[in-house]
Design a protein around this motif. Structure first.
Motif, mmCIF file in Angstrom:
data_model
loop_
_atom_site.group_PDB
_atom_site.id
_atom_site.type_symbol
_atom_site.label_atom_id
_atom_site.label_comp_id
_atom_site.label_asym_id
_atom_site.label_seq_id
_atom_site.Cartn_x
_atom_site.Cartn_y
_atom_site.Cartn_z
ATOM 1 N N SER A 91 14.501 0.193 9.944
ATOM 2 C CA SER A 91 15.463 0.773 10.943
ATOM 3 C C SER A 91 14.811 1.538 12.165
ATOM 4 N N ARG A 99 17.173 -0.792 17.705
ATOM 5 C CA ARG A 99 17.204 -1.986 16.883
ATOM 6 C C ARG A 99 18.347 -2.890 17.350
ATOM 7 N N SER A 100 19.283 -2.444 17.400
ATOM 8 C CA SER A 100 20.779 -3.407 17.778
ATOM 9 C C SER A 100 20.646 -3.948 18.955
#
Length: 286
Positions: A108, A112-113
């Motif tokens: 994480s 990232r997304s």
């Protein structure tokens, strides 16, 4: 109804299953026909290739067409060039896809997304859009007209990263945490624990990458700039088109095409079990 009759009824295929099996067999025959016709035509004499109606099975199979191919193009050198390009590129894609997929699946970090979304978006770009920028980059690195110029820009692949990320996400976090507690490094976890868990996906990606880069035509032709000594087999075979003026040379063209298709076909035979397992696994997860 007796027990024997009931057992026989259970073993007898239903009408729907028989119809499905027939349809699958028909699709398989239609799909395999061009390959079979290519191989058989490469073994025919020139007279048989011109015969009407066509001769399906050569009466006296001959390797004359293969001998002619060796006289027109340097088959050994071209096959070696293709093998180097496809193998090195595939190895690079596997390494980068595993590492990036592991990072996207198990780490994480800020953005990232968004970063993953941008990566996925690049998959929708037509290859012709990136041809000129990549060509200029290869030229600035001094890699023009070389095998390295073909290989380096393709060592990472967005589809490979996406595929690995999806499969690695299914690896239990508890297994990875236990390895970390035992003092294993992230690379050791990746290649000793994660990789065996997603072996079918790795095999499928290797097959996709090898076949794609073995058959690649436009990018090698652009980079090599007429350096015939570095031509892969796909580009070398284009010289046979000048011999395809009439049916008399059909066997020559078919022989060259057969030689070009053999390595990917052999690789598929060895990896087909893993390929099917990856499809079944993704279907179960979905």
């Amino acid at each position: 109804m007796s027990a024997a009759s009931r057992s026989l009824a259970r073993k007898r295929p239903s009408g729907g299953k028989a119809l499905l099996a027939t349809a699958m067999l028909l699709v398989a025959v239609i799909s395999a026909f061009p390959l079979a016709w290519m191989v058989l035509s490469s073994l025919k004499t020139p007279a048989e290739t011109m015969q009407v109606p066509p001769v399906w099975i050569p009466r006296m199979p001959t390797l004359e067409a293969y001998e002619k191919v060796a006289g027109v193009i340097n088959v050994g050198r071209s096959m070696w060039n293709s093998l180097v390009i496809a193998s090195v590129t595939t190895a690079g894609i596997l390494v980068t896809s595993m590492m990036a997929g592991y990072a996207f699946a198990k780490y994480s970090f800020p953005g990232r997304s968004l970063l993953f979304s941008v990566l996925i978006a690049t998959m929708f770009l037509p290859p012709i859009v990136t041809l000129i920028p990549l060509y200029r980059m290869v030229g600035s690195l001094g890699l023009s007209a070389s095998l390295a110029g073909i290989i380096v820009p393709n060592l990472a692949n967005a589809f490979g990263i996406f595929l690995m990320r999806q499969f690695i996400a299914g690896v239990p976090d508890d297994l990875i945490d236990a390895a970390r507690m035992d003092g294993a490094s992230e690379l050791l976890i990746l290649y000793k624990i994660v990789a065996p868990s997603v072996a079918p996906a790795i095999a499928a990606l290797a097959l996709f990458a090898f076949v794609y880069h073995w058959n690649s035509y436009l990018w090698p032709l652009t980079v090599l700039q007429g350096n015939a000594d570095a031509y892969p087999i796909v580009i070398s075979l284009s010289r046979l088109l000048s011999y395809n003026r009439g049916p008399v040379n059909t066997g020559l063209v078919m022989a060259g095409a057969t030689l070009a298709v053999l390595p990917p076909l052999v690789l598929f035979v060895f990896l087909q079990r893993f390929f099917v397992d990856s499809i079944v696994g993704s279907a179960i997860k979905g």
